[in-house]
Design a protein around this motif. Structure first.
Motif, PDB file in Angstrom:
ATOM      1  N   CYS A  28       0.843  -1.190   0.000  1.00  0.00           N
ATOM      2  CA  CYS A  28       0.000   0.000   0.000  1.00  0.00           C
ATOM      3  C   CYS A  28       0.888   1.253   0.000  1.00  0.00           C
ATOM      4  CB  CYS A  28      -0.879   0.052   1.250  1.00  0.00           C
ATOM      5  SG  CYS A  28      -2.009  -1.326   1.431  1.00  0.00           S
ATOM      6  N   PRO A  29       0.379   2.388  -0.485  1.00  0.00           N
ATOM      7  CA  PRO A  29       1.147   3.631  -0.441  1.00  0.00           C
ATOM      8  C   PRO A  29       1.575   3.948   0.998  1.00  0.00           C
ATOM      9  CG  PRO A  29      -0.813   3.921  -1.788  1.00  0.00           C
ATOM     10  CD  PRO A  29      -0.920   2.559  -1.143  1.00  0.00           C
ATOM     11  N   THR A  79      -3.126   8.601   7.499  1.00  0.00           N
ATOM     12  CA  THR A  79      -2.277   8.938   6.363  1.00  0.00           C
ATOM     13  C   THR A  79      -0.895   8.350   6.644  1.00  0.00           C
ATOM     14  OG1 THR A  79      -1.395  10.964   7.340  1.00  0.00           O
ATOM     15  CG2 THR A  79      -3.478  11.155   6.100  1.00  0.00           C
ATOM     16  N   PRO A  80      -0.126   8.121   5.589  1.00  0.00           N
ATOM     17  CA  PRO A  80       1.219   7.578   5.799  1.00  0.00           C
ATOM     18  C   PRO A  80       2.065   8.443   6.732  1.00  0.00           C
ATOM     19  CG  PRO A  80       0.607   7.337   3.508  1.00  0.00           C
ATOM     20  CD  PRO A  80      -0.493   8.133   4.148  1.00  0.00           C
ATOM     21  N   CYS A 110       2.487   8.639  -1.583  1.00  0.00           N
ATOM     22  CA  CYS A 110       2.241   8.516  -0.141  1.00  0.00           C
ATOM     23  C   CYS A 110       2.644   9.776   0.605  1.00  0.00           C
ATOM     24  CB  CYS A 110       2.973   7.309   0.440  1.00  0.00           C
ATOM     25  SG  CYS A 110       4.776   7.465   0.532  1.00  0.00           S
ATOM     26  N   GLY A 111       3.583  10.544   0.039  1.00  0.00           N
ATOM     27  CA  GLY A 111       3.958  11.824   0.637  1.00  0.00           C
ATOM     28  C   GLY A 111       4.967  11.732   1.763  1.00  0.00           C
ATOM     29  N   MET A 148      13.320   7.967   2.796  1.00  0.00           N
ATOM     30  CA  MET A 148      12.001   7.627   3.334  1.00  0.00           C
ATOM     31  C   MET A 148      11.056   7.068   2.274  1.00  0.00           C
ATOM     32  SD  MET A 148      12.275   7.996   6.494  1.00  0.00           S
ATOM     33  CE  MET A 148      10.577   7.715   7.005  1.00  0.00           C
ATOM     34  N   CYS A 149      11.511   6.950   1.047  1.00  0.00           N
ATOM     35  CA  CYS A 149      10.602   6.484  -0.012  1.00  0.00           C
ATOM     36  C   CYS A 149      10.458   4.970   0.030  1.00  0.00           C
ATOM     37  CB  CYS A 149      11.112   6.911  -1.384  1.00  0.00           C
ATOM     38  SG  CYS A 149      10.059   6.265  -2.705  1.00  0.00           S
ATOM     39  N   PRO A 150       9.246   4.455   0.311  1.00  0.00           N
ATOM     40  CA  PRO A 150       9.062   3.005   0.409  1.00  0.00           C
ATOM     41  C   PRO A 150       9.151   2.306  -0.952  1.00  0.00           C
ATOM     42  CG  PRO A 150       7.257   4.195   1.477  1.00  0.00           C
ATOM     43  CD  PRO A 150       8.007   5.174   0.646  1.00  0.00           C
TER      44      PRO A 150
END
Lengths: 250, 350, 72
Positions: free
Chosen positions: A18-19, A219-220, C14-15, C58-60
């Motif tokens: 998931c994001p 939210t993430p 996702c930010g 931090m980027c998954p």
């Protein structure tokens, strides 16, 4: 800070996560360490059942998919057959601390020379957010709709502390991935785990406090805050045991 | 070893497994397979192998999964209640197409049952060794010599067809002592393709994945169809059975494992009384030797199936004979070994 | 010139990268969607990028690449 790019040991394909799910961050850390140690050719990874069930598609080393909770037993079989290969498992909290508790505890107490990456996000992500053995008191999940009541559902398991009591454990450390600094620490810990294994010095487990934005209903970014403020309060970060169990090749 | 030695069935099996190249054994204590573990714990480390006592049957079979996944010959052994615990792992091993050998030295059930010999796990072994559409090859020894010979065969079949092979023995065979000769294994034996193994790719190939998960239904169906084609080939090439005094027999006793030994005695006694009896003994229980049974019963007017259970293999005999010959059953259960005299009495009534 | 680039097809919007940026130059581009249906992150001012790679850390999805000045 050097240039930043995808590690070679992380396959160049999109993930199904998931994001904002921090599985991706931890995958990358493991892959970076495999690259840095130059062990991709000699590593066998074992995936669990749970959200990371398909991690076998993401790591470029040889991979096995275990049944639910049995990854430490599968890894034991691999390691006993091929003691010179690097063997790691990647497991979630339901897999490792509920259905696979026996396999985890006994691989640890045997000092099985493997490394476990343990993702603790306090829920069963894949099946839709049920109560996990690590779900915090009061936490609302699909199967604790009124919040986890410790009178009836019992208490969360602190896996790293529990395993730290076992003589076979070379490393039991809890880290988190809620900001760049904690990510850097997490990487150091995972690297330590692999180092212990490469020196044949015993069992290593690195517990990573992680997020599940989808099932937490957050939210993430808010999910990262929850890890920092709520999870790390119940599950303190740090080293619970560190030191070679044996010194074959040291 | 090539001279005749007197050994327990369990120990002969264990020694033969080492000769067959079994490198790792993972097990959990249970009666009456005990001597297999005890023997291997002594011998395997001496020959560079691995003996590991797991924390449970579940862990043991999953260690086998991991070990087999590296392309290493490995084995586990247990007795009936322990085999139930191994079901999950066996299903995954079958689903991931891994070769391994599993021993079941049967005891009485259900539940904890008893520790006396039994043949009550025939259905489990041939039909329901775990969830999903799959089979394992099931071999049934009847002598201590066969305990040794069939375990060698089991390793080769497992590697050739990339699937689990079970030796379905019982407490009687495991515990009894008989002379056994360990045949010298040919050095230039068949070598098997292990290019699928997850053992570190060495930078020489794409990563191998040992897996039983196929989320696309069409892909899973295709996988299962491929597996069943292999089963068909095994049916065509590898069924085994033994026929004794069946050429002119009016009545055939069908029995496997240690029960077949008693059936032979009963048939011989029947012959001395003028009853033309013979014995048909399946050696492969899956696949069931259908053609061999039809051949052995050509002159027969009756078939008596004899088992240490309430009647399980009798289903396969009836299916194979398609109701063309009447099939009766005699069995003792709960750990009782039928006496040849009992079988003879039943035979007279047939 | 330092540069962070986001793989348009991989980003899931996702930010997590956004609050990490010390120069506040990472934003979600709300004007378009990628094939998976996400608004993706972009660097809105390449000149200000110092290639610290905190966004990438931090980027998954491992969707961010960072290159330093003078390098290809």
């Amino acid at each position: 800070m050097p240039d930043f790019q995808r590690p070679k040991s992380l396959c160049d394909i999109p993930t199904h996560y998931c994001p904002g799910c921090t599985h991706g961050i931890v995958h990358r850390l493991v892959a970076e360490i495999i690259d840095e140690l130059g062990i991709e050719n000699n590593t066998v990874g074992v995936c669990p059942v749970g959200c990371s069930v398909m991690a076998y598609d993401y790591f470029a080393c040889d991979m096995m998919e275990a049944s639910h909770g049995r990854a430490p037993a599968v890894a034991t079989g691999v390691k006993r057959a091929l003691p010179d290969k690097v063997v790691f498992t990647y497991q979630g909290d339901g897999d490792l601390a509920a259905i696979g508790t026996a396999e985890t505890v006994h691989a640890a107490t045997r000092g099985e020379n493997i490394t476990i990456i343990f993702i603790n996000n306090t829920t069963y992500g894949m099946t839709g957010g049920q109560m996990a053995p690590t779900t915090l008191p009061g936490q609302v999940t699909q199967t604790t709709p009124y919040g986890r009541n410790t009178d009836t559902e019992g208490f969360p398991v602190r896996v790293s502390e529990m395993l730290a009591t076992l003589s076979g454990v070379a490393l039991a450390e809890r880290v988190a991935v809620y900001d760049p600094k904690s990510v850097a620490n997490a990487k150091k810990a995972i690297r330590k785990g692999f180092d212990f294994q490469l020196k044949k010095q015993g069992f290593s487990i690195i517990e990573v406090l992680s997020t599940c934005p989808t099932n937490w209903g957050m939210t993430p970014v808010a999910a990262l805050d929850r890890v920092k403020n709520e999870l790390a309060a119940y599950y303190p970060l740090g080293v619970f045991k560190e030191g070679a169990v044996r010194n074959f090749n040291a | 070893m090539s001279e005749r030695v007197l050994m327990k069935g369990n120990e002969a099996l264990a020694e033969a497994a080492i000769s067959a190249g079994c490198k790792c054994f993972f097990g959990y204590p249970i009666t009456p397979q005990t001597e297999i573990s005890a023997y291997l714990s002594k011998r395997l480390p001496k020959v560079g192998g691995v003996f590991l006592q797991a924390e449970s049957e579940i862990a043991a079979i999953n260690m086998v999964y991991g070990c087999a996944g590296t392309g290493t010959r490995c084995m586990t052994s247990s007795s009936s209640p322990g085999i139930s615990l191994k079901s999950e792992g066996l299903s995954y091993i079958a689903g991931a197409d891994l070769p391994c050998v599993v021993i079941n030295v049967q005891r009485g059930g259900p539940g904890l049952g008893g520790i006396q010999p039994s043949q009550a796990d025939y259905w489990q072994a041939t039909r329901a060794l775990g969830h999903g559409d799959f089979h394992v090859i099931v071999l049934a020894p009847s002598t201590v010599q066969e305990m040794a010979d069939l375990v060698t065969r089991a390793f080769d079949l497992a590697d050739e067809y990339r699937m689990p092979v079970m030796l379905l023995a019982d407490g009687l065979l495991g515990q009894m002592m008989e002379p056994v000769v360990f045949k010298k294994r040919e050095e230039n034996g068949k070598s098997f393709d292990k290019s699928w193994a997850a053992n570190g790719h060495g930078g020489k190939r794409k990563h191998n994945i040992i897996n039983s998960l196929y989320l696309e239904a069409t892909e899973l169906e295709e996988k299962i169809h491929e597996r069943f084609k292999r089963y068909d080939e095994i049916k065509a090439k590898h069924t085994m059975a033994e026929s004794y005094m069946t050429d002119d027999a009016d009545v055939i006793i069908a029995a496997y494992g240690s029960t077949a030994r008693l059936a032979r005695t009963a048939a011989e006694k029947a012959r001395s009384l003028g009853i033309k009896a013979g014995v048909f003994r399946p050696i492969t229980l899956y696949p069931f030797p259908v053609n061999e049974l039809r051949e052995a019963t050509k002159t027969a007017k009756r078939v008596l199936v004899c088992e240490m259970s309430m009647g399980q293999m009798v289903d396969d005999v009836r299916l194979a004979l398609e109701c063309k010959i009447p099939v009766d059953f005699f069995g003792r259960t709960g750990g009782i070994i039928p006496k040849p005299e009992e079988i003879l009495e039943k035979l007279k009534g047939v | 010139m330092p540069k962070m680039t986001v793989d348009f097809s991989r980003c899931k919007g996702c930010g997590l990268c956004i609050p990490q940026c010390p120069k506040k130059i990472v934003e979600l581009d709300t004007t378009k969607l990628n094939n998976a249906g996400f608004n993706t992150a972009v660097c809105v001012d390449d000149d200000k990028c110092i290639a610290c790679a905190l966004c990438a850390v931090m980027c998954p999805e491992c969707a961010i690449t960072v290159k330093k000045e003078g390098k290809e």
